[in-house]
Design a protein around this motif. Structure first.
Motif, PDB file in Angstrom:
ATOM      1  N   THR A 149       0.817  -1.232   0.000  1.00 44.42           N
ATOM      2  CA  THR A 149       0.000   0.000   0.000  1.00 44.42           C
ATOM      3  C   THR A 149       0.843   1.271   0.000  1.00 44.42           C
ATOM      4  O   THR A 149       0.333   2.335  -0.312  1.00 44.42           O
ATOM      5  N   ALA A 150       2.130   1.182   0.392  1.00 46.30           N
ATOM      6  CA  ALA A 150       2.990   2.377   0.391  1.00 46.30           C
ATOM      7  C   ALA A 150       4.398   1.979  -0.043  1.00 46.30           C
ATOM      8  O   ALA A 150       5.329   2.008   0.749  1.00 46.30           O
ATOM      9  N   PRO A 151       4.555   1.571  -1.318  1.00 46.63           N
ATOM     10  CA  PRO A 151       5.842   1.050  -1.776  1.00 46.63           C
ATOM     11  C   PRO A 151       6.958   2.090  -1.681  1.00 46.63           C
ATOM     12  O   PRO A 151       6.699   3.302  -1.702  1.00 46.63           O
ATOM     13  N   PHE A 152       8.187   1.580  -1.568  1.00 46.16           N
ATOM     14  CA  PHE A 152       9.335   2.462  -1.350  1.00 46.16           C
ATOM     15  C   PHE A 152      10.321   2.342  -2.507  1.00 46.16           C
ATOM     16  O   PHE A 152      11.532   2.355  -2.319  1.00 46.16           O
ATOM     17  N   CYS A 153       9.788   2.215  -3.735  1.00 41.93           N
ATOM     18  CA  CYS A 153      10.646   2.034  -4.910  1.00 41.93           C
ATOM     19  C   CYS A 153      11.653   3.181  -5.058  1.00 41.93           C
ATOM     20  O   CYS A 153      12.772   2.973  -5.523  1.00 41.93           O
ATOM     21  N   GLY A 154      11.245   4.396  -4.675  1.00 33.49           N
ATOM     22  CA  GLY A 154      12.103   5.563  -4.869  1.00 33.49           C
ATOM     23  C   GLY A 154      13.435   5.447  -4.170  1.00 33.49           C
ATOM     24  O   GLY A 154      14.407   6.100  -4.558  1.00 33.49           O
ATOM     25  N   ALA A 155      13.494   4.614  -3.104  1.00 30.03           N
ATOM     26  CA  ALA A 155      14.744   4.475  -2.347  1.00 30.03           C
ATOM     27  C   ALA A 155      15.335   3.069  -2.488  1.00 30.03           C
ATOM     28  O   ALA A 155      16.264   2.719  -1.769  1.00 30.03           O
TER      29      ALA A 155
END
Ligand code: SAM
Length: 342
Positions: A252-258
């Protein structure tokens, strides 16, 4: 320390998850629900020497963290020897293992002595009968014994991973926090993901990060966030009594950016995203006489072009269901979570 290679979104190549086998001795419903699978051919499985050589090549490109996974990594014969070989690579600062714990009690001391620093044990329920129904195993006691043995062996950190699924274990969040406090381990709750073998996935079974926090606040009172490394998958939180826990909100709140992680399967396929359709075959160059520089060049080129943000794209998918049906997984076992490593 070498300068890390960065991808198209300026994410460094820093963390490597190494799957050492695609075999597992559990049949968790969210990962390997079938009795039998299409396994990687034995002759394709990388040797310890090949794995260690790859680790050295990745270290030269900026990788500092290595995480051993599977399948069930403790099924790989003589894992402490591999740990010792990887520890000899001084540029790797952190070496950790993720295991289902069934064989950990027998191996914890040897793994620690070999230089393994951290262990994460998957424990989805405190109720043996639920494990029997959900993972087709009556060995709940062995998992608890494995956690205790890991604590006794003196690892720098022992964590517990719990995949939270509505209708299975969502009513155990507070009990798991209590267990972690008593056992001296930090619990991390993982949102149910639609990756690989999660062929039975549906949106309504996902318990979101927000919902988990509400349930825990209701039981324990105020919860405050704890600052964590930006690229760490888990967000950490603290209860009023100081107990900490984590939530990995990949759904629900993926962290692909990091995301600085990539994965090597047991047969040497390199994947730059858990959701990647395919990967780069590193076994072929390893076995056909390519130099380290040659292989490093291929990896660096691929990483520089990396634009993956698989979990965010899945989040944006309307009418989301399981990513793969069993036939698609049988057609290519590299799509399986137990092949990619969690
Ligand atoms: N056998 C080891 C274990 O049990 O930890 C390592 C491999 S397992 C694939 C690694 C992690 O992936 C485990 O914590 C597991 O719970 C998690 N995992 C597998 N399938 C998942 C899914 N559909 N959603 C969320 N986490 C999943």
């Amino acid at each position: 320390m070498p300068d890390a290679v960065h991808d198209a979104f300026q994410r460094p190549l820093a963390s490597l998850r190494l799957s050492v086998t695609d075999r597992c001795n559990l049949r968790c419903r969210y990962c390997m629900p079938e009795d039998d699978y299409v396994w990687l051919p034995r002759q394709s499985i990388l040797t310890f020497e090949e794995i260690t050589r790859l680790v050295g090549i990745f270290a030269g490109l900026g990788v500092t963290d290595v995480h051993l996974t599977g399948g069930e990594p403790l099924l790989r014969h003589d894992l402490p020897t591999l740990v010792r070989m990887i520890r000899a690579e001084r540029r790797i600062g952190d070496l950790a293992l993720t295991t289902n714990g069934l064989l950990l009690a027998q191996q914890a001391q040897a793994l620690r002595a070999a230089g393994l620093r951290r262990v994460t044990v998957s424990l989805d329920t405190l109720r043996p009968e639920r494990m029997r129904a959900f993972a087709k195993s009556a060995r709940h006691g062995d998992v608890l014994a494995g956690i205790a043995a890991a604590r006794a062996a003196g690892f720098e950190r022992v964590k517990v991973n719990t995949v939270v699924i509505r209708g299975f274990n969502a009513d155990e969040l507070a009990d798991l926090i209590d267990f972690g406090r008593t056992a001296g381990v930090e619990v991390r709750f993982i949102e149910y993901m639609d990756v690989g073998g999660a062929t039975l996935w549906s949106r309504d079974q996902v318990v979101s990060r927000g919902e988990m926090l509400d349930v825990l606040a209701h039981r324990f009172g105020p919860i405050e966030p704890v600052a964590a490394r930006a690229s760490a998958p888990a967000e950490r939180f603290r209860l009023a009594d100081g107990t900490t826990f984590g939530i990995i909100a990949s759904t629900t709140a993926p962290f692909c950016g990091a995301c600085d992680r990539s994965r090597v399967t047991a047969d040497g396929t390199w994947l730059t995203c858990l959701y990647a359709v395919d990967g780069l075959d590193l076994r072929e160059p390893l076995r056909s006489g390519a130099t380290d520089e040659d292989i490093a060049g291929r990896i660096a080129d691929a990483w520089r072009g990396r634009v993956d943000r698989g979990a965010e794209q899945r989040l944006a998918t309307p009418e989301r269901g399981a990513l793969y049906a069993i036939e698609a997984l049988r057609a290519d076992p590299h799509r399986e979570m137990h092949t990619r490593g969690g």
